[in-house]
Scaffold this motif. Structure first.
Motif, PDB file in Angstrom:
ATOM      1  N   GLU A  41       0.797  -1.213   0.134  1.00  0.00           N
ATOM      2  CA  GLU A  41      -0.153  -0.111   0.133  1.00  0.00           C
ATOM      3  C   GLU A  41       0.919   1.192  -0.164  1.00  0.00           C
ATOM      4  OE1 GLU A  41      -3.127  -0.196   2.855  1.00  0.00           O
ATOM      5  OE2 GLU A  41      -3.545  -2.149   2.572  1.00  0.00           O
ATOM      6  N   GLY A  42       2.101   1.182   0.132  1.00  0.00           N
ATOM      7  CA  GLY A  42       3.008   2.402   0.444  1.00  0.00           C
ATOM      8  C   GLY A  42       4.456   2.332   0.116  1.00  0.00           C
ATOM      9  N   ALA A  43       4.755   0.837  -0.447  1.00  0.00           N
ATOM     10  CA  ALA A  43       6.040   0.652  -0.537  1.00  0.00           C
ATOM     11  C   ALA A  43       6.167   0.010  -1.861  1.00  0.00           C
ATOM     12  CB  ALA A  43       6.559  -0.239   0.380  1.00  0.00           C
ATOM     13  N   TYR A  44       7.424  -0.080  -2.606  1.00  0.00           N
ATOM     14  CA  TYR A  44       7.693  -0.323  -3.823  1.00  0.00           C
ATOM     15  C   TYR A  44       8.428  -1.816  -3.648  1.00  0.00           C
ATOM     16  CZ  TYR A  44      12.112   2.079  -2.339  1.00  0.00           C
ATOM     17  OH  TYR A  44      13.104   2.705  -1.349  1.00  0.00           O
ATOM     18  N   TYR A  45       7.945  -2.721  -2.684  1.00  0.00           N
ATOM     19  CA  TYR A  45       8.235  -4.118  -2.822  1.00  0.00           C
ATOM     20  C   TYR A  45       7.110  -4.854  -2.548  1.00  0.00           C
ATOM     21  CZ  TYR A  45       8.790  -3.035   2.374  1.00  0.00           C
ATOM     22  OH  TYR A  45       8.537  -2.537   3.380  1.00  0.00           O
ATOM     23  N   VAL A  46       7.257  -6.186  -2.842  1.00  0.00           N
ATOM     24  CA  VAL A  46       6.112  -7.164  -2.598  1.00  0.00           C
ATOM     25  C   VAL A  46       6.650  -8.364  -1.819  1.00  0.00           C
ATOM     26  CG1 VAL A  46       6.400  -8.093  -4.999  1.00  0.00           C
ATOM     27  CG2 VAL A  46       4.268  -8.212  -3.786  1.00  0.00           C
ATOM     28  N   LEU A  47       5.935  -8.839  -1.076  1.00  0.00           N
ATOM     29  CA  LEU A  47       6.273 -10.154  -0.487  1.00  0.00           C
ATOM     30  C   LEU A  47       5.353 -11.166  -1.049  1.00  0.00           C
ATOM     31  CD1 LEU A  47       5.875  -9.043   3.369  1.00  0.00           C
ATOM     32  CD2 LEU A  47       8.156  -9.595   2.042  1.00  0.00           C
ATOM     33  N   LEU A  48       6.420 -12.220  -1.588  1.00  0.00           N
ATOM     34  CA  LEU A  48       5.573 -13.472  -2.037  1.00  0.00           C
ATOM     35  C   LEU A  48       5.524 -14.599  -0.816  1.00  0.00           C
ATOM     36  CD1 LEU A  48       6.458 -11.876  -4.479  1.00  0.00           C
ATOM     37  CD2 LEU A  48       7.033 -14.001  -5.568  1.00  0.00           C
ATOM     38  N   ASP A  49       4.381 -15.496  -1.037  1.00  0.00           N
ATOM     39  CA  ASP A  49       4.411 -16.478  -0.033  1.00  0.00           C
ATOM     40  C   ASP A  49       4.915 -17.697  -0.571  1.00  0.00           C
ATOM     41  OD1 ASP A  49       3.493 -18.691   1.531  1.00  0.00           O
ATOM     42  OD2 ASP A  49       1.768 -17.578   2.212  1.00  0.00           O
ATOM     43  N   ILE A  50       6.120 -18.197  -0.359  1.00  0.00           N
ATOM     44  CA  ILE A  50       6.564 -19.483  -1.040  1.00  0.00           C
ATOM     45  C   ILE A  50       6.022 -20.850  -0.229  1.00  0.00           C
ATOM     46  CG2 ILE A  50       8.561 -17.977  -1.801  1.00  0.00           C
ATOM     47  CD1 ILE A  50      10.356 -19.412   0.346  1.00  0.00           C
ATOM     48  N   SER A  51       5.231 -20.666   0.667  1.00  0.00           N
ATOM     49  CA  SER A  51       4.840 -21.862   1.331  1.00  0.00           C
ATOM     50  C   SER A  51       4.633 -22.985   0.594  1.00  0.00           C
ATOM     51  CB  SER A  51       3.664 -21.734   2.097  1.00  0.00           C
ATOM     52  OG  SER A  51       3.705 -20.448   3.077  1.00  0.00           O
ATOM     53  N   GLU A  52       4.156 -22.995  -0.482  1.00  0.00           N
ATOM     54  CA  GLU A  52       4.018 -23.995  -1.522  1.00  0.00           C
ATOM     55  C   GLU A  52       5.076 -24.965  -1.941  1.00  0.00           C
ATOM     56  OE1 GLU A  52       3.304 -23.892  -6.144  1.00  0.00           O
ATOM     57  OE2 GLU A  52       2.545 -21.972  -5.411  1.00  0.00           O
ATOM     58  N   PHE A  53       6.288 -24.444  -1.889  1.00  0.00           N
ATOM     59  CA  PHE A  53       7.573 -25.013  -2.200  1.00  0.00           C
ATOM     60  C   PHE A  53       8.165 -25.850  -1.107  1.00  0.00           C
ATOM     61  CE2 PHE A  53       6.611 -21.525  -4.970  1.00  0.00           C
ATOM     62  CZ  PHE A  53       6.399 -22.006  -6.502  1.00  0.00           C
ATOM     63  N   GLY A  54       7.546 -25.729   0.068  1.00  0.00           N
ATOM     64  CA  GLY A  54       7.911 -26.877   1.185  1.00  0.00           C
ATOM     65  C   GLY A  54       9.420 -26.318   1.507  1.00  0.00           C
ATOM     66  N   TYR A  55      10.056 -25.239   1.403  1.00  0.00           N
ATOM     67  CA  TYR A  55      11.291 -24.914   2.029  1.00  0.00           C
ATOM     68  C   TYR A  55      11.287 -24.469   3.471  1.00  0.00           C
ATOM     69  CZ  TYR A  55      13.694 -24.611  -2.722  1.00  0.00           C
ATOM     70  OH  TYR A  55      14.312 -25.085  -3.679  1.00  0.00           O
ATOM     71  N   ASP A  56      12.093 -25.078   4.396  1.00  0.00           N
ATOM     72  CA  ASP A  56      12.382 -24.711   5.643  1.00  0.00           C
ATOM     73  C   ASP A  56      13.030 -23.127   5.703  1.00  0.00           C
ATOM     74  OD1 ASP A  56      10.952 -26.823   6.759  1.00  0.00           O
ATOM     75  OD2 ASP A  56      12.944 -28.120   6.686  1.00  0.00           O
ATOM     76  N   SER A  57      13.822 -22.900   4.723  1.00  0.00           N
ATOM     77  CA  SER A  57      14.769 -21.896   4.723  1.00  0.00           C
ATOM     78  C   SER A  57      14.186 -20.812   3.609  1.00  0.00           C
ATOM     79  CB  SER A  57      16.145 -22.264   4.771  1.00  0.00           C
ATOM     80  OG  SER A  57      16.934 -21.081   4.364  1.00  0.00           O
ATOM     81  N   ASP A  58      13.783 -19.588   3.831  1.00  0.00           N
ATOM     82  CA  ASP A  58      13.671 -18.756   2.675  1.00  0.00           C
ATOM     83  C   ASP A  58      15.024 -18.306   1.877  1.00  0.00           C
ATOM     84  OD1 ASP A  58      14.412 -17.367   4.966  1.00  0.00           O
ATOM     85  OD2 ASP A  58      12.975 -15.757   4.689  1.00  0.00           O
ATOM     86  N   LEU A  59      16.050 -18.368   2.734  1.00  0.00           N
ATOM     87  CA  LEU A  59      17.533 -18.096   2.302  1.00  0.00           C
ATOM     88  C   LEU A  59      17.795 -19.315   1.230  1.00  0.00           C
ATOM     89  CD1 LEU A  59      20.114 -16.437   1.966  1.00  0.00           C
ATOM     90  CD2 LEU A  59      20.979 -17.933   4.001  1.00  0.00           C
TER      91      LEU A  59
END
Length: 119
Positions: A41-59
């Motif tokens: 709503e006020g920033a120039y970045y977006v967060l994506l939900d990667i839950s479907e890929f089953g990773y324990d580490s977002d890194l």
């Protein structure tokens, strides 16, 4: 005096239009690819939900995304004190050409990083 205060309203109207366009372009592309994301709503970045890929580490997901897809993202966990590992962050304040290139590359996301979502 602060230089930003000297700009006319047309400068800010143009800036709003420019970043609204970039946001709409990128989010529509993510929607077309059925990639879950927030609506900033006020920033120039977006967060994506990667839950479907089953990773324990977002890194680890971000490393694989860069290596396999050719698109860089920032692990969401770097922005939280809590153990949040299912979000990654994309920056959309880029040239349209760059955003479209990233979206084109993301078309192969599920082929190269298969979903582990249970049906």
């Amino acid at each position: 005096m602060i230089p930003g205060l000297k700009f006319g309203q047309d400068y800010y109207d143009d800036l709003l239009a420019k970043y609204t366009h970039k946001k709409e372009l990128f989010l529509k592309g993510l929607d077309d690819l059925h990639i879950i994301h927030n609506d900033p709503e006020g920033a120039y970045y977006v967060l994506l939900d990667i839950s479907e890929f089953g990773y324990d580490s977002d890194l680890k997901f971000c490393e694989d995304l860069t290596r396999l897809i050719g698109v860089g993202a920032v692990p969401g966990s770097s922005f939280f004190r809590e153990p949040v590992n299912h979000l990654i962050r994309f920056h959309f304040a880029k040239k349209d050409e760059t955003l479209l290139n990233a979206l084109n590359r993301l078309e192969s996301l599920r082929a190269k990083i298969p979903s582990r979502k249970r049906n």
